[in-house]
Design an enzyme around this catalytic site. Sequence first.
Site, PDB file in Angstrom:
ATOM      1  CB  THR A 153      42.553  29.008  44.973  1.00  0.00           C
ATOM      2  OG1 THR A 153      41.298  29.661  45.202  1.00  0.00           O
ATOM      3  CG2 THR A 153      42.975  29.227  43.532  1.00  0.00           C
ATOM      4  CE  LYS A 179      39.001  29.626  42.691  1.00  0.00           C
ATOM      5  NZ  LYS A 179      39.603  30.883  43.310  1.00  0.00           N
ATOM      6  CB  THR A 190      31.366  34.014  40.649  1.00  0.00           C
ATOM      7  OG1 THR A 190      31.870  33.367  41.821  1.00  0.00           O
ATOM      8  CG2 THR A 190      31.646  33.148  39.453  1.00  0.00           C
ATOM      9  CD  GLU A 276      39.628  32.488  51.895  1.00  0.00           C
ATOM     10  OE1 GLU A 276      40.405  32.208  50.977  1.00  0.00           O
ATOM     11  OE2 GLU A 276      39.618  33.604  52.468  1.00  0.00           O
ATOM     12  CG  ASN A 400      42.148  35.427  53.871  1.00  0.00           C
ATOM     13  OD1 ASN A 400      42.285  35.576  52.663  1.00  0.00           O
ATOM     14  ND2 ASN A 400      41.030  34.943  54.400  1.00  0.00           N
TER      15      ASN A 400
END
Length: 405
Positions: A153, A179, A190, A276, A400
């Site tokens: 993603t 992922k 996870t 991220e 985000n």
Amino acid sequence: MAVGSGKFGHLHPVAGVRIGIASAGIKKVGRKDTVVFELSEGSTVAGVFTLNSFCAAPVTVAKSHIAAGDSRYLLINTGNANAGTGEQGLDDACRCCAALAELTGVAAKQVLPFSTGVIGEALPVEKILRALPDALSDLSEDNWSAAASGIMTTDTRPKACSRQLQWRGQTITVTGISKGAGMIKPNMATMLGYVACDAAIAAPLLQRMVDRSANASFNRITVDGDTSTNDACMLIASGESGVVVSEQTPELLAALQALLDEVFLDLAHAIVRDGEGATKFVEVAVGGARDGAEALKVAYTVAESPLVKTALFASDPNWGRILAAIGRAGVEQLDVNGVRVHLDEVLIAERGGRAESYTEAAGAAVMKQDEITIRIDLGRGDASDRVWTTDFSYDYVKINAEYRS
């Protein structure tokens, strides 16, 4: 942004496991966002799932279906989490399972669904159903790398690991993918992880093995302290190698468990390295605790402190933030004079304050590194534990803030 090369080497096929990837156009037209795992008859499957009370519909359905045993297919979609979708979400997940079952001639309960992506939006069932024939026509034992990309993603790169165990002239293969980059503080799993081996392992033992491996890896990472609604980590044993692993083969069991631990930890670290906006890969190791729970409490408090994480991004050895996090971790009757804190091998604090040997230049040199270890000795026992985390950068906020744009 990510830390390290992200290279994972050759991915060995796992006999009895075929994977197909297709594009349903869930979030972006043409993107490969639908993945199907086909498992040979007789395979066993075990897994761990999120403990988030708002767990996604596919989590509920997958847990129900896996309990029935004899799982034959895994169906994964990205771009939509099918979470916060109520009864409609459950119906949609079941409908996808039924459609794949009809195409492959198995029962709907032999299909395990998984979703990841935006929360609170209805699953685009029709798009997924149209992609299923393409995914099935793409089935191959060599599709692990493509699948690693297909389940991404906000990840910037695929995550995979493959190892082999030589045992008395026979080879056991273990290959897995994962992922995740944000909303990462797994609680029993996870974001998404799929590991397969070609040994024959009974389901109860397989469950114990995945519990142990996940607890020492995926349950020791945090990017932002948020547990996803969709966490799932599955361990598959196809049995195609002909090697039987059981309690009656303790040496083989220990060797395979160690290999699984290694693969799981590699996949978990890959998630942190691709956190991220991450620019740092950080281990927080806590020793001298009275018990493991106390060590873990301190480790997570430091790892999830926004002030510590922003100092890491700035490469600023602002060690007072680390002390503050330790102090608020909830350790009862902590004697701060007994606490010692290191950045790698640089002692920064002891006896309640800055170490006499510490220099700002030494601390700054460590903080400029891409990979850092924060070592904390509480000085009150023999227990220890550790977690892995990232820094907080400008890009974390940007990613985000724009997630649904």
